[in-house]
Scaffold this active site. Structure first.
Site, PDB file in Angstrom:
ATOM      1  N   ASP A  49       1.153  -1.071   0.125  1.00 15.39           N
ATOM      2  CA  ASP A  49       0.170  -0.045  -0.047  1.00 15.39           C
ATOM      3  C   ASP A  49       0.906   1.413   0.144  1.00 15.39           C
ATOM      4  O   ASP A  49       2.112   1.090   0.377  1.00 15.39           O
ATOM      5  CB  ASP A  49      -0.766   0.165   1.290  1.00 15.39           C
ATOM      6  CG  ASP A  49      -1.710   1.073   1.344  1.00 15.39           C
ATOM      7  OD1 ASP A  49      -2.230   1.792   0.424  1.00 15.39           O
ATOM      8  OD2 ASP A  49      -1.840   1.510   2.402  1.00 15.39           O
TER       9      ASP A  49
ATOM     10  N   ASP B   9      -1.972  -0.656   5.736  1.00 13.36           N
ATOM     11  CA  ASP B   9      -2.107  -0.379   7.279  1.00 13.36           C
ATOM     12  C   ASP B   9      -3.837   0.093   7.487  1.00 13.36           C
ATOM     13  O   ASP B   9      -4.071  -0.121   8.669  1.00 13.36           O
ATOM     14  CB  ASP B   9      -1.342   0.887   7.450  1.00 13.36           C
ATOM     15  CG  ASP B   9      -1.765   2.286   6.531  1.00 13.36           C
ATOM     16  OD1 ASP B   9      -2.327   1.887   5.532  1.00 13.36           O
ATOM     17  OD2 ASP B   9      -1.940   3.496   7.056  1.00 13.36           O
TER      18      ASP B   9
ATOM     19  N   LYS C 190     -11.259  25.550  -3.036  1.00 11.78           N
ATOM     20  CA  LYS C 190      -9.863  24.832  -3.228  1.00 11.78           C
ATOM     21  C   LYS C 190     -10.124  23.448  -4.087  1.00 11.78           C
ATOM     22  O   LYS C 190     -11.118  22.871  -3.718  1.00 11.78           O
ATOM     23  CB  LYS C 190      -9.076  24.838  -1.943  1.00 11.78           C
ATOM     24  CG  LYS C 190      -9.798  23.711  -0.953  1.00 11.78           C
ATOM     25  CD  LYS C 190      -8.912  23.441   0.242  1.00 11.78           C
ATOM     26  CE  LYS C 190      -9.681  22.542   1.187  1.00 11.78           C
ATOM     27  NZ  LYS C 190      -9.197  22.039   2.502  1.00 11.78           N
TER      28      LYS C 190
END
Lengths: 319, 1221
Positions: B424, B877, B630
């Site tokens: 990952d 994780d 944004k």
């Protein structure tokens, strides 16, 4: 470095820490060429002398082996040896004469040797009761002795196939008309006599059945003194075996002629077994057996050869 | 806003940001609930109703244990005898009580009982631990409504469905609750669901409006209500139910449900009703058993056991046929056996029956070929190995206090055989911590710190320069190696520097705008707006850290957190959020004093991966309406107004620079709105919001789209996705160890590529093969007509072209990188294409898959696992890695900041990616070799021993008699030979851990399976055969018939058996000593102790009453010890057994040495200290040829320079043929 640091450092060095981190001090032998050559040469230098010494010990043993099972059946009975040996009415006397080729130093051990006799058969090996041998007929749980457990509803002591098939040829030795003294005591292991065969256990109801196997025992002598039985009860590992009969405690000179009077009672004819009489001196190593010495010499010399081959190869293609 | 994580499963609309978009429940009306699956009825505040059927639901007591006191014995026994080998031994134990058995019953039953008992004890211990854990949970206290508005503490297990529960701040929810009210007026509460999905950000739950008044204890005095809802199910993100209260029915949805095992945060208390308790709760329904994995070695071991079983069957058949023949033809003559007394086992009349019954006997007798203690020994060894992994201080992360953990011990050796690592990215390679590093405001670039990629590039450049020097001066490779070491030190020192970074998420340095200096910049007003956008345009929640008095932020993504921290540092501290407003404390204002400003939030248009932007519409204190936005640069640039493009050019330039530096960029823009314009739009927006139907989302999107245009660009931000400590070095080492590394990430392609560069998975000069589904033209015009077929053909063509290119490549050093995105992967993973895809991927040095879903991660893992047939390791994780972790041969979880989901599913857990290197290269390598050698030795020893039994049979008329005493045989596996082999399995080290790390190529011995291939296994079996022959026949001949003592006694079966057994003990233990290369006192103790134990046993056994010891009575003291032949036979047989093996290993070591042999020798001669040069030469030689990692970068550079130099030389020679040299 502060004090606590030092303490921590010391703690880290403790054996347990090293253990958990798999960094215990270890010896890591590496088979470097030098080591290899040394080891092989060393093995060689150990084994060759050992082999030679054992070989010499084995060679020092004088052994006379005489097969007597055929010769001791009189000519007319040789067609049906089994019925001869089973017929109690025919005397089983037999004489052999042995020529001593080499000086034999006392004690000279007398063995009888049986071939093709499966004393190591499971049915046979299991058929005994150590407890009965020690405690006598009061001990009842003797089912392991099947099929020689009871006779006439009475327990047999000693029970089992091994005891029942006790070897019963007997030998007497005569040299120049004088009977050689044969010591038949102390032929069994001392521990067997003392601890495995009861001192108060007397043969009882033994060989009283319709089927009689081997020798009989004197019911007045306790089992611990029946050394023939004790020796016989030590079952052999291989189907060909020798068992100690006694010791001649006189030296025999070269060219002596020993006449053996024997009673050829034991039936090996039924299964084609051989019977042999063996007279043998012993060395510190035991009886005559060149194999151990030869094997040692072989191993020793092959390791020396390996060392040499290795050395040459190493010199040729050095890394 | 670029997000590193996949949150596909999570429907964001249920979170805070959409709260103002959500139509109120009253308008929606109740769900129509009927039919199967919706049968649950909960009587609120009337738990007594749930004491009898049909409303009796499961209690809140949970149990994750496998057994209880009653079921333990039968269940655990069943588990144990599930194993074929154990079943076989059970069979033999049963036979052993019948007369068929060649041994006494106790000698068969005792080892089995020991072995099974030990395994069961382990099971019991593990289950006990689980039970204690359950108890800890079950006895947690929670406040429950008793009566008359009084709340009292109850343990969790006593909580019943229908109970009103009061949960306080930072407590876990005891069951799945319906949220009634919270300490906030508007009934919201914040929930942390880390235990459920591994996400650390807070989620907002919101109570129904009708229950808001129930916000104090007394209110529950007379409260009743009825909930009708779905039956227990494992779906965490759905809930359908109705709540009947005050004769009105309200619809419930997941935003009112508080799930068990999640945690109340930032909220003083909440009231809730337990709906699902105990095992009915969603999290318990979700608990899946992780698939049980078996290592390659273990699977192969099964085959060896089959081989041994067939051998066993064969020799048993030979024995029984021999026995039948003997019984039929010879036994009638053996009068001393009384053949006339027949029984079933000795019946000359019926030899077949005897033969068959003897077959059973023989199967028991030769059972020693199947090592009964193998399984239990391996189990013990693996547990110990695992504890070493857990204890390793060098895999202990001091920051988080997490050690490495082997969660299942049965895969230790698999760690040594890994071929492909699937990793990952976020949280694994990177910290998932964003550092605000640079920004560009009003066309000016601020921020002087460099990113890791920049630093790496700078280092590279420096090295290249040095290299050129080196080429000129020495021209040796030597120098390069040393530089590599220097490089490592440079990088590590930098890591240390990073460590000191004072503020998490903020590495910005620029005095021009720090500490209020921005006020003096030319465009101060733009800069202020820039900071305000940072401080306002987000969905985070502030949290006051009472110790320091500063605020920390619970943000949905780490970038957002970094922005807020940055804003705070710049003097715009966001400190309070209400439903309607955001409060910002401005430290440096024009007035010079801190001012608290409130911005009313009018609308919030949230971020989605499709929109790639986020907008808030606020009204500032002057009444001015502002739209702050944004988003991804391309999206923002498309929506700029004509006069908003003032800074576009400069900003774009900066953005490109940031992109090259491996930073994540966002563009910021704003727009001023007129009141009328806004209210017109807002009407439309509200209409869309309250509309019901499938197209509501699209409608909303379109309305939002209308507003987000004519923006004015202010600037851009650049945050660094920080690599975890030591990741590049670790990847380099792993690459040198010959491992392939694939990165599977949910991130977008550009980010993934940047990280690829930062980790040296990619480098300049590597040919990148990008495979994408949508070529640009197809997207625009043909999108409607492009069928799946066309897309697939397109992808297939790309794949074949790329494969062709690789095949045609002549340069041996050429490296390829494959980059593929999730959409394309969906096609590439289909059955008809996956082989081609895999073929291409395997040819590439590095593979990066971006935008992949958790499912695809698992599919890719499976493809690699099954397609290449090699061992795969998946490391991750987050909850999105669970599938991949469970699918791979080995799953490694990072026990870092994210939740425990990945760790719970994993086989091993480490605190950081860099520990993977030690886990694989050191522990994996060791464990592989240990287990491999141990298993080989096990088979060797049991063959060597078992076959002697068979040979002896031939001499006993195949009667089934064993030459050894039963007790010897019993002790053989359990005591006399087990400890040395366990010490081999636990402590053996071919080379020390430092050397393992220095010579990563040693690792290849595992993936190549050099120590457990059939060649080696058969070799060991052959060695066993040889040893058995030597042991048996030498002894037989030595003890043939003559006296073995000077006293004239001949050897009986006991003497021969004991001698033979002594030889076995010696030969086997010397063999294991030869096998080992690492002796601590433990090995010495076990090996020589085993031999000593044998003599000790023999002595003690001989001392026992003869009724117990039988013919072995006093055998050592009286018969054997005084006999020189006994000792010389032992010596001879031991040496003869081991001589060939010894010669073999000597010759192998000297003439065909393996890698570890050479290293051992160098170490032994202390060459590494004396001859540094040779040491480093060996080091470089022992490295796996690799195309990734920065070593490869250096090598590539050197090659390039050398090429240049050569060209220069040749050209020089051409120009001036006579060159002085």
């Amino acid at each position: 470095m502060t004090n606590t640091d030092r303490e921590r450092h010391r703690e880290r060095e403790t054996a347990f820490y090293l253990f958990t981190q798999q960094r215990l001090p270890a010896c890591k032998p590496v088979l470097t060429p030098a080591w290899v050559i040394t080891i092989f040469l060393f093995t060689g230098f150990i084994f060759i002398p050992v082999g030679l010494v054992t070989l010499r010990a084995s060679r020092s043993v004088v052994e006379i082996v005489e097969r007597y099972d055929t010769e001791c059946v009189p000519e007319p009975f040789r067609i049906d040896k089994v019925s001869y040996v089973q017929d109690d009415s025919i005397p089983k006397n037999c004489s052999l004469s042995l020529k001593v080729r080499k000086y034999m130093k006392a004690p000279i051990y007398i063995y009888y040797q049986l071939d093709n006799y499966y004393q190591n058969h499971r049915r046979y090996v299991k058929s005994r009761s150590d407890r009965q041998l020690l405690h006598g007929w009061k001990y009842h749980a003797t089912s392991s002795c099947q099929p020689v457990e009871f006779n006439n509803n009475q327990p047999i002591v000693p029970c089992g196939l091994i005891a029942w098939s006790l070897f019963n040829d007997t030998f007497t030795f005569i040299r120049e008309r004088a009977e050689l003294k044969v010591n038949r005591k102390n032929i069994a292991w001392k521990s067997d006599r003392d601890h495995k065969f009861g001192k108060t256990v007397y043969p009882f109801n033994f060989q009283n059945g319709t089927l009689i196997g081997g020798g009989k025992l004197n019911p007045r002598i306790p089992l611990s003194d029946q050394e023939d039985l004790i020796v016989w009860m030590r079952t052999s590992a291989l189907p060909s075996f020798r068992k100690l009969y006694g010791r001649i405690e006189e030296d025999l000179d070269a060219d002596d002629v020993v006449v053996v009077h024997l009673m050829n009672n034991y039936n090996t004819y039924g299964f084609g077994g051989k019977k042999k009489l063996v007279l043998s001196t012993s060395s510190w190593l035991g009886g005559k057996n060149d194999f151990l010495g030869l094997a040692c010499v072989f191993v020793g010399s092959s390791s020396v050869i390996l060392a040499i081959v290795f050395m040459l190869l190493h010199l040729k293609s050095r890394r | 806003m670029a997000r590193g994580r996949i949150r596909a499963r999570l429907r964001r609309s249920h979170l805070y940001t959409f709260s103002c978009l959500r139509p109120s429940a009253a308008e929606e009306g109740p769900h129509s609930i009927e039919g199967p699956g919706y049968s649950r009825i909960v009587h609120c505040n009337q738990p007594l109703m749930h004491n009898k059927k049909p409303f009796k639901y499961r209690s809140n007591y949970i149990s994750t244990t496998k057994y209880n006191f009653v079921t333990f014995l039968p269940k655990a026994l069943y588990e144990q005898f599930h194993r074929v080998a154990n079943l076989y031994f059970l069979g033999t134990a049963i036979i052993s009580v019948t007369p068929l058995s060649p041994f006494s019953a106790v000698s068969m039953i005792a080892p089995l009982a020991f072995v099974v008992g030990l395994s069961m004890a382990k099971e019991a211990l593990e289950d006990w631990r689980r039970f204690m854990q359950d108890m800890k949970v079950n006895t947690r206290k929670v406040k429950v409504h008793k009566e008359d508005g009084i709340f009292g503490n109850k343990t969790w297990q006593k909580v019943q469905v229908g109970d009103v529960v009061k949960v306080e701040k930072d407590q876990f929810f005891p069951a799945d609750l319906l949220l009634l009210s919270s300490s906030y007026e508007d009934g919201i509460c914040y929930v942390e669901t880390m235990n459920l999905d591994g996400e650390t950000n807070l989620k907002v739950k919101r109570a129904l409006e009708v229950t808001l008044s129930l916000d104090e204890d007394e209110a529950f005095k007379n409260f009743t209500g009825t909930i009708t809802c779905e039956d227990p199910n494992p779906s965490l993100y759905t809930f359908v139910g109705n709540f009947e209260y005050d004769r009105q029915v309200y619809a419930l949805d997941p935003s009112q449900i508080l799930l068990r095992d999640s945690k109340l945060r930032n909220t003083t208390f909440v009231y809730g009703i337990a709906i699902f308790a105990g095992h009915d709760s969603k999290v318990m329904q979700n608990a899946t058993k992780s698939p049980s994995k078996r290592s390659r070695i273990e699977r192969k071991m099964d085959y060896i056991i089959y081989v041994l079983f067939s051998l066993l069957l064969m020799i048993s058949l030979i024995s029984s046929i021999g026995f039948a023949v003997k019984t039929k033809f010879y036994m009638p003559d053996w009068w001393y056996l009384q053949p006339q007394h027949t029984d079933d086992y000795y019946n000359p009349e019926k030899p077949v029956l005897s033969g068959v019954s003897h077959l059973v006997t023989a199967l028991v007798l030769y059972g020693y070929l199947i090592p009964i203690s193998l399984y239990v020994s391996i189990e013990v060894v693996k547990v110990l190995q695992a504890s070493f992994i857990n204890q390793d201080i060098q895999m202990y992360d001091e920051e988080t206090g997490n050690p490495a953990q082997a969660r299942t011990s049965n895969l230790n050796e698999e760690l040594g055989q890994v071929d492909t690592i699937l990793s990952d990215k976020t949280g694994t390679l990177t910290c998932n911590q964003m550092d605000f590093l640079k920004c560009s405001i009003a066309g000016t670039a601020y921020g002087v710190c460099s990113s890791e990629v920049e630093l790496a590039a700078a280092q590279q450049m420096a090295i290249d320069l040095e290299d050129q020097d080196a080429e000129r001066s020495t021209g040796s490779r030597q120098k390069g190696k040393q530089q590599e070491i220097e490089l490592e030190t440079v990088v590590t020192s930098r890591d240390e520097k990073d460590h000191k970074s004072p503020i998490k998420g903020f590495s910005f340095e620029d005095s021009r705008i720090m500490k209020g200096n921005w006020l003096r910049e030319p465009n101060a007003d733009v800069i202020m707006l820039f900071f305000r956008i940072l401080a306002i345009c987000h969905t985070a929640i502030p949290e006051l850290n009472e110790e320091t008095g500063s605020y920390t932020y619970e943000a949905e993504s780490p970038d957002e957190g970094a922005f807020l921290v940055a804003a705070r540092e710049f003097g715009f501290e966001f400190f309070k959020r209400t439903q309607s407003g955001v409060f910002v404390r401005e430290r440096y204002s024009v007035a010079g004093q801190p001012i608290d400003r409130e911005f009313k939030i009018l609308n919030m248009l949230e971020f989605t991966s499709k929109r790639k932007r986020m907008t808030v519409i606020v009204r500032d204190e002057d009444g001015q309406i502002l739209l702050l936005c944004k988003g991804a640069d391309s999206i923002i640039f498309d929506r700029l107004s004509k006069n908003g493009r003032l800074y576009e050019e400069d900003t774009n330039k900066h953005l490109n620079e940031y992109g090259e530096a491996g930073l994540r960029t966002l563009a910021l823009a704003y727009r001023k709105l007129e009141e009328s314009e806004y209210s017109a739009w807002n009407n439309e927006f509200q209409k869309a919001k309250t509309s019901i139907g499938a197209d509501r989302e699209t409608l909303l999107e379109n309305v939002a789209e209308m507003m987000e245009r004519d923006l004015i660009l202010i600037g851009a931000t650049a945050v660094e996705d920080k690599l975890q400590k030591g990741v590049p070095q670790c990847i380099d080492k792993l690459a040198q160890a010959g491992l392939k590394i694939w990165v599977l990430t949910g991130d977008k392609m550009e980010t993934a590529i940047n990280i690829g560069y930062a980790c040296s998975l990619l480098r300049q000069g590597m040919k990148q093969i990008c495979i994408t589904a949508n070529s640009s033209d197809a997207k625009e015009t043909l999108s409607l007509f492009v069928t799946v077929q066309v897309v697939k053909e397109n992808i297939l063509m790309q794949i074949t072209n790329a494969s062709q290119m690789i095949k045609l490549e002549n340069d041996p050093h050429a490296a390829f990188a494959l980059i593929i995105d999730g959409k394309t992967l969906a096609y590439a993973l289909e059955d008809d294409m996956k082989q081609q895809f895999l073929g291409l991927a395997v040819d590439c040095a590095s593979v990066i898959c971006c935008r992949v879903s958790p499912k695809q991660k698992a599919l890719v893992t499976r493809l690699v696992k099954e397609g290449t047939g090699k061992t795969t390791l998946a490391i991750g994780d987050g909850a999105n890695d669970v599938g991949m972790i469970q699918e791979a041969d080995i799953g490694v979880g990072i026990s870092g900041v994210e939740g425990m989901q990945a760790v719970m599913a994993s086989d091993f857990s480490v605190a950081q990616f860099r520990f993977l290197e030690r886990l694989l290269v050191v522990h994996g390598h060791w464990c592989y070799k240990r287990i491999a050698q141990m298993v080989c030795y096990f088979f060797y020893k049991n063959i060597a021993f078992g076959l002697t039994l068979f040979y002896f049979e031939a001499f006993t008329g195949f009667s089934g008699q064993s030459v050894y005493d039963d007790w010897y045989m019993l002790l053989f596996n359990v005591v006399l030979t087990s400890l040395p082999v366990i010490s081999l399995g636990v402590f053996e080290q071919d080379v020390s851990s430092e050397v393992c790390l220095q010579f990563p190529a040693l690792y290849q011995q595992g993936p190549r399976n050099l120590f457990f291939d059939w060649y080696r296994i058969l070799g060991w079996m052959g060695n066993g055969l040889y040893s058995s022959l030597i042991i048996f026949f030498l002894n037989i001949i030595i003890f043939y018939d003559q006296a073995f003592r000077s006293g004239g006694q001949t050897a009986d079966m006991a003497a021969l058996g004991t001698t033979m057994f002594t030889c076995i003990i010696w030969a086997l233990n010397c063999q294991i000593a030869l096998t080992m290369s690492h002796f601590t006192w433990i090995q010495h103790l076990f090996i020589w102790g085993s031999i000593g134990t044998w003599y000790l046993f023999l002595f003690v056994y001989g001392m026992l009453s003869p009724t117990i010891s039988g013919n072995a009575y006093q055998i050592l003291v009286e018969a054997l010890a005084p006999a020189p032949i006994y000792w010389s036979a032992t010596l001879l047989v031991t040496v003869a057994c081991n001589l060939p093996y010894m010669a073999h290993i000597c010759f192998q070591r000297c003439f065909h040495p393996m890698d570890h042999h050479i290293i051992q020798e160098i170490k032994y001669y202390k060459k590494d200290v004396e001859d540094q040069r040779m040491w480093s030469r060996e080091r470089s030689k022992a490295r796996q040829k690799t195309k990734i990692g920065f070593t490869a970068r250096v090598d590539a550079k050197i090659r390039q320079l050398r090429g240049k130099l050569q060209r220069k030389h040749t050209s020089l020679e051409m120009h001036s043929p006579v060159t002085p040299s």
